[in-house]
Design an enzyme around this catalytic site. Sequence first.
Site, PDB file in Angstrom:
ATOM      1  N   TYR A  76      12.546 -14.061   7.750  1.00 17.83           N
ATOM      2  CA  TYR A  76      11.363 -14.099   8.614  1.00 17.83           C
ATOM      3  C   TYR A  76      10.209 -14.810   7.926  1.00 17.83           C
ATOM      4  O   TYR A  76       9.915 -14.564   6.758  1.00 17.83           O
ATOM      5  CB  TYR A  76      10.905 -12.678   8.954  1.00 17.83           C
ATOM      6  CG  TYR A  76      11.767 -11.977   9.968  1.00 17.83           C
ATOM      7  CD1 TYR A  76      11.894 -12.471  11.263  1.00 17.83           C
ATOM      8  CD2 TYR A  76      12.443 -10.811   9.626  1.00 17.83           C
ATOM      9  CE1 TYR A  76      12.681 -11.813  12.200  1.00 17.83           C
ATOM     10  CE2 TYR A  76      13.227 -10.144  10.564  1.00 17.83           C
ATOM     11  CZ  TYR A  76      13.343 -10.655  11.845  1.00 17.83           C
ATOM     12  OH  TYR A  76      14.120  -9.997  12.765  1.00 17.83           O
ATOM     13  N   LYS A 134      12.312  20.110  -2.683  1.00 17.92           N
ATOM     14  CA  LYS A 134      11.600  19.648  -1.484  1.00 17.92           C
ATOM     15  C   LYS A 134      11.995  18.199  -1.176  1.00 17.92           C
ATOM     16  O   LYS A 134      12.575  17.515  -2.026  1.00 17.92           O
ATOM     17  CB  LYS A 134      10.086  19.740  -1.715  1.00 17.92           C
ATOM     18  CG  LYS A 134       9.579  18.798  -2.807  1.00 17.92           C
ATOM     19  CD  LYS A 134       8.115  19.049  -3.145  1.00 17.92           C
ATOM     20  CE  LYS A 134       7.642  18.133  -4.247  1.00 17.92           C
ATOM     21  NZ  LYS A 134       6.293  18.504  -4.731  1.00 17.92           N
ATOM     22  N   MET A 174      14.689  -5.337   8.532  1.00 20.47           N
ATOM     23  CA  MET A 174      14.963  -3.920   8.786  1.00 20.47           C
ATOM     24  C   MET A 174      16.322  -3.510   8.239  1.00 20.47           C
ATOM     25  O   MET A 174      16.452  -2.478   7.576  1.00 20.47           O
ATOM     26  CB  MET A 174      14.901  -3.646  10.296  1.00 20.47           C
ATOM     27  CG  MET A 174      15.036  -2.172  10.641  1.00 20.47           C
ATOM     28  SD  MET A 174      15.020  -1.883  12.408  1.00 20.47           S
ATOM     29  CE  MET A 174      13.330  -2.288  12.824  1.00 20.47           C
ATOM     30  N   ARG A 215      -6.892  20.112  -3.942  1.00 15.19           N
ATOM     31  CA  ARG A 215      -5.934  20.002  -2.851  1.00 15.19           C
ATOM     32  C   ARG A 215      -5.714  21.433  -2.359  1.00 15.19           C
ATOM     33  O   ARG A 215      -6.688  22.140  -2.154  1.00 15.19           O
ATOM     34  CB  ARG A 215      -4.672  19.313  -3.378  1.00 15.19           C
ATOM     35  CG  ARG A 215      -3.942  18.487  -2.365  1.00 15.19           C
ATOM     36  CD  ARG A 215      -2.742  17.785  -2.973  1.00 15.19           C
ATOM     37  NE  ARG A 215      -1.799  18.710  -3.622  1.00 15.19           N
ATOM     38  CZ  ARG A 215      -0.636  18.338  -4.150  1.00 15.19           C
ATOM     39  NH1 ARG A 215      -0.262  17.082  -4.125  1.00 15.19           N
ATOM     40  NH2 ARG A 215       0.156  19.229  -4.706  1.00 15.19           N
TER      41      ARG A 215
HETATM   42  C1  LIG Z   1       6.343  18.655  -6.055  1.00 13.08           C
HETATM   43  C2  LIG Z   1       5.717  19.758  -6.787  1.00 13.08           C
HETATM   44  C3  LIG Z   1       6.216  20.141  -8.043  1.00 13.08           C
HETATM   45  C4  LIG Z   1       7.285  19.380  -8.774  1.00 13.08           C
HETATM   46  O1  LIG Z   1       6.705  18.281  -9.410  1.00 13.08           O
HETATM   47  P1  LIG Z   1       7.544  17.278 -10.321  1.00 13.08           P
HETATM   48  O2  LIG Z   1       6.531  16.377 -10.890  1.00 13.08           O
HETATM   49  O3  LIG Z   1       8.495  16.579  -9.419  1.00 13.08           O
HETATM   50  O4  LIG Z   1       8.264  18.107 -11.339  1.00 13.08           O
HETATM   51  C5  LIG Z   1       5.652  21.261  -8.624  1.00 13.08           C
HETATM   52  N1  LIG Z   1       4.653  21.944  -8.027  1.00 13.08           N
HETATM   53  C6  LIG Z   1       4.140  21.589  -6.831  1.00 13.08           C
HETATM   54  C7  LIG Z   1       3.023  22.385  -6.246  1.00 13.08           C
HETATM   55  C8  LIG Z   1       4.640  20.479  -6.182  1.00 13.08           C
HETATM   56  O5  LIG Z   1       4.123  20.111  -4.999  1.00 13.08           O
END
Ligand SMILES: *Cc1c(COP(=O)(O)O)cnc(C)c1O
Length: 376
Positions: free
Chosen positions: A269, A38, A317, A137
């Site tokens: 800046y 991801k 930037m 969550r």
């Molecule tokens: C991002 C994520 C992972 C991976 O977690 P890491 O700590 O990067 O290994 C696993 N399960 C879910 C649900 C996640 O959102």
Amino acid sequence: MTPPFRSYVLVSRKQIVRNYRSVCAVVGQGTEVAAVVKADAYGHGALEVARVLLDEGVRWLAVSSVDEGVSLRTAGMREARILVMGGFLPYEGEAVAEFDLTPAVHSLDQIRLMDRLARDTGKPLRYHLKIDSGMGRLGTRAPASEILGTLAETRHARLEGLMTHFASAADYTTDQTDVQLAYFHRIAGDLRAGGVTAAYLHTSSTNAIGYGRREAWHNLVRAGHALYGYVSPARGPAPAQLLDVKPALTWKARLLAVKDIPEGALVGYGGTFRAPRPMRIGILGAGYADGIFHRLSNRGKVIAAGKLTSILGTISMDLTTIDLNHTPALAPGDEVTLLGREGEASLDAQQIARVAGTISYNILCSISARVRRVYV
Ligand SMILES: *Cc1c(COP(=O)(O)O)cnc(C)c1O
């Protein structure tokens, strides 16, 4: 021979493979490893990382969104299973079916939605049910009896996995992970007693793997951070960390200018840095738009000519000023290391995160799209 970019990231395919193999070795034969790619593989480039790991035999890729899953499919990854951990919204249902994505479903309503989708498309859709075991969550908090009731009414889509996610797997000052796992096991047991057995159970990401929470590995783990070379530092009396992983990413930026400034000169800046003596400074062609945290202004370090040196003044930037008093060796066009190693000096995402007041994940994911990815 260095790439002709002002700021670029070098990703070592070999190191990603080594890290993946270390995860496989730790969890052992009975547990598959899903590669979490991801967020563009935490800044490393999802397509390239996925390709490298598919060549290594990975069968599961995990992403956050339907969009991310579609990108992998349209790049030609046809065979791999793709778990969409963030689930799907009603308008994304068609894409889930068309691109053969496997969503993590996190409510009973979504089970029904998935079932209608399977019925309407005539496809044998599979999903993983996410349990909220205490992270608060995504995930259902429904008791097993209600889950069983919903499953009994939904005969088109198939429950393939049961999953949960830990809030504090590296924290040994709390029993939150044990409580979460006990809750998960109770639900899984009640479902089994009700005649529902998921092919996959999965609850562990990097920290639960690294700190050896074996009873949480089941037959699938979801590894992200570890693939990129990191395990979070533990809190409290943690057992030995098992993973042998190293960062796979090096981040470079070139000097646009090198110059000498007199004592008292202000830099950047707001004039937040004043030269305490005559000094040599370098101006880098990268700034917060590239992902250098603004919080590192007057605090962060980079590696120049093999030595750690300070960021001076406010990060702009597109530009960052650094102290080059220690070396006459660098000139415009030369490279400086923002993250990585030069000889004895090294700077990883965890060290940078500590100074920036954030976590290593945040540092890696913030390296912006403007920074070219180069694979070695
Ligand atoms: C991002 C994520 C992972 C991976 O977690 P890491 O700590 O990067 O290994 C696993 N399960 C879910 C649900 C996640 O959102």
